[in-house]
Design an enzyme around this catalytic site. Structure first.
Site, PDB file in Angstrom:
ATOM      1  N   TRP A 348     -27.633  22.711  34.929  1.00  0.00           N
ATOM      2  CA  TRP A 348     -26.981  22.129  36.104  1.00  0.00           C
ATOM      3  C   TRP A 348     -27.766  22.456  37.374  1.00  0.00           C
ATOM      4  CZ3 TRP A 348     -25.140  24.413  40.544  1.00  0.00           C
ATOM      5  CH2 TRP A 348     -24.327  23.622  41.370  1.00  0.00           C
ATOM      6  N   HIS A 349     -28.374  23.638  37.412  1.00  0.00           N
ATOM      7  CA  HIS A 349     -29.066  24.057  38.624  1.00  0.00           C
ATOM      8  C   HIS A 349     -30.346  23.266  38.877  1.00  0.00           C
ATOM      9  CE1 HIS A 349     -26.354  27.515  38.357  1.00  0.00           C
ATOM     10  NE2 HIS A 349     -26.637  27.729  39.626  1.00  0.00           N
ATOM     11  N   GLY A 350     -30.939  22.706  37.870  1.00  0.00           N
ATOM     12  CA  GLY A 350     -32.141  21.931  38.124  1.00  0.00           C
ATOM     13  C   GLY A 350     -32.897  21.589  36.864  1.00  0.00           C
TER      14      GLY A 350
END
Length: 499
Positions: A348-350
């Site tokens: 989700w963060h990248g």
């Protein structure tokens, strides 16, 4: 035209150098003026119909978001309208197949849009690397896709609304203005907290009254969040960048300091944003979810994840971990569920393997607690005491050390970079390098941690109602002076804008 970070398949998820631009950042000179105008307009309409206040919030939020790039207003408006009408239809339908089809439409459109903007370049680059490793010569394009700021946050917020209606946990609203304002609420739009409809949406459906006590506390929390961002995080960022870029010539002590500085940088940057968001919302009569609860005083990884980015951790618990079966299944299935949940939270963060490994590593940290059936502590460490016990101190140090190792992967530009950074620290523990340049940063970290330790049972460090007047105002003035003297006002974006 406002500039926008481009995430290419060549360097996805990289932490960029300092940028400036004509955007209404919380730490910009423009934001206090923007906030004052909205504040006056909003409370001037306190006797008007409720929809007038919500319309002002909605307009202000769209101006705030459009200042980055007006082209993406259609994206957030379209996502909001889709889930508004789908929510009504999901609630209306009684046939399970039709309800599932409507939910699937929401998931497909929202997650599909997120995948295109955030992950398409990553998948293209990873495919090209795989084909190259097999001896093929792929001719795939290098994508440069503009990442709409805040898309991960408002996508999860609208998704949870539709999912909760499908689960019959909430009923949909028919107030379209209130719903659009809920999704786009400018204090938390860009980087959270990720609000659930059950908690925040009802606040848009009732009249708000100005509360002086709530507003004063909001200003104090804004002040503390701004201090963490512009004084601590932004001053540490240059040294973090220098250490991570020049790690090959440094020793283990310097590299440990680099990991420490990044741990404090990302904490102060992100929790600083959350503090400003929560404080700003309080000025308008809203209560947002607490997003950080002094996580670096945690005694195990489970407690850390109850205190770090709380709104996201609880989102993945409720919408990923529990639907997978949670803790109700066999040991092997529970381990699988933990690994999947943490790995997905990393992704989700990248779009970078470093984030995936960071999530996986935290999942592996959590497994021993699960096998031992150990529940994370739900009380503040060292309650009623100034200092922790020896066991508490050791537990906090071990937990913090584990998080530092994981943060190296989060900050590194590649897996190779992270592994070489860690190996360099182990293989070259001490070279007698001059560490005097790190003194100011270490002192700043010590002051921050000391202040937060003393206030660890409060909502934020400037919640000083129990302190007498003179020391309280001395603290407020000192923090404000530090912001103006040492702060980098309007110099850099918040780290989580890229997520």
């Amino acid at each position: 035209m406002p500039r926008f970070r481009r995430l290419s398949s060549a360097q996805p998820g990289r932490f960029p150098p300092v940028e400036t631009g004509p955007r209404v950042l919380f730490n910009s000179i423009q934001f206090p003026l923007f906030l004052a105008i909205v504040f006056v307009l909003y409370w001037s309409a306190r006797r008007a119909p409720l929809q007038a206040q919500n319309t002002i919030v909605l307009a202000a939020s769209y101006v705030f978001y459009g200042w980055w790039d007006w082209r993406f207003l259609g994206l957030i408006a379209g996502s909001s309208l889709l889930d508004f009408f789908l929510g009504l239809q999901v609630h209306k339908q009684r046939a399970p197949t039709k309800r599932k089809a409507l939910l699937a439409m929401s998931l497909l459109v929202n997650l599909g849009g997120l995948a295109i903007f955030k992950y398409l370049g990553f998948f293209v680059a990873s495919t090209a690397e795989l084909l190259t490793s097999l001896g093929l010569q792929p001719n795939l394009p290098t994508l440069h896709i503009i990442l709409p700021v805040g898309i991960s946050f408002y996508t999860f917020q609208t998704l949870s609304y539709t999912i909760d209606i499908y689960r019959r946990k909430i009923e949909p609203t028919r107030d379209i203005v209130g719903f659009l304002a809920f999704v786009s609420f400018f204090p938390q739009l860009v980087a959270g907290p990720i609000e659930r409809a059950a908690a925040l949406l009802p606040q848009f459906l009732v009249r708000r009254q100005f509360d002086v006590t709530k507003a004063k506390d909001g200003l104090r929390q804004i002040l503390w969040g701004l201090f963490k961002k512009v004084v601590i995080a932004d001053n540490l960022s240059g040294q973090v960048r220098a250490i991570f870029d020049g790690y090959a010539s440094l020793d283990g002590v310097a590299l440990t300091i680099g990991a420490l500085f990044f741990a404090l940088q990302i904490y102060c940057d992100f929790s600083g944003y959350s503090d400003i968001a929560i404080g700003t919302a309080r000025l308008f009569g809203f209560n947002l979810t607490r997003n950080f609860a002094f996580p670096y005083f945690s005694r195990d990884i489970g407690e850390f994840w109850r205190r770090w980015h709380i709104s996201l951790s609880s989102w993945f618990r409720d919408y990923v971990y529990i639907p997978l079966g949670g803790s109700r299944l066999s040991t092997a299935s529970r381990i699988r569920n933990i690994v999947i949940t943490f790995t997905v939270s990393g992704f989700w963060h990248g779009a970078n393997w470093t984030f995936i490994v960071w999530g996986l590593l935290n999942g592996l940290y959590y497994i021993p607690l699960m096998l031992a059936n150990k529940r994370p502590p739900d009380t503040v460490v060292a309650v009623g005491r100034l200092l922790p016990s020896l066991n508490e101190l050791i537990a906090m140090m071990i937990t913090f050390a584990l998080t530092l190792i994981a943060w190296v992967f989060f900050r590194a530009e590649s897996l190779t970079h992270a592994i070489q950074y860690l190996w360099r620290g182990v293989s070259h523990p001490w070279l007698g390098l001059d560490l005097s340049g790190y003194g100011p940063g270490l002192i700043a970290c010590a002051i921050l941690l000391a202040l937060e330790w003393l206030q660890r049972d409060k909502q934020h460090a400037l919640e000083l109602s129990q302190v007498s007047v003179l020391p309280r105002w001395f603290t407020y003035i000192s923090v404000a002076l530090a912001i103006f003297v040492f702060g980098h006002l309007g110099a850099t974006e918040f780290i989580y804008f890229q997520f």
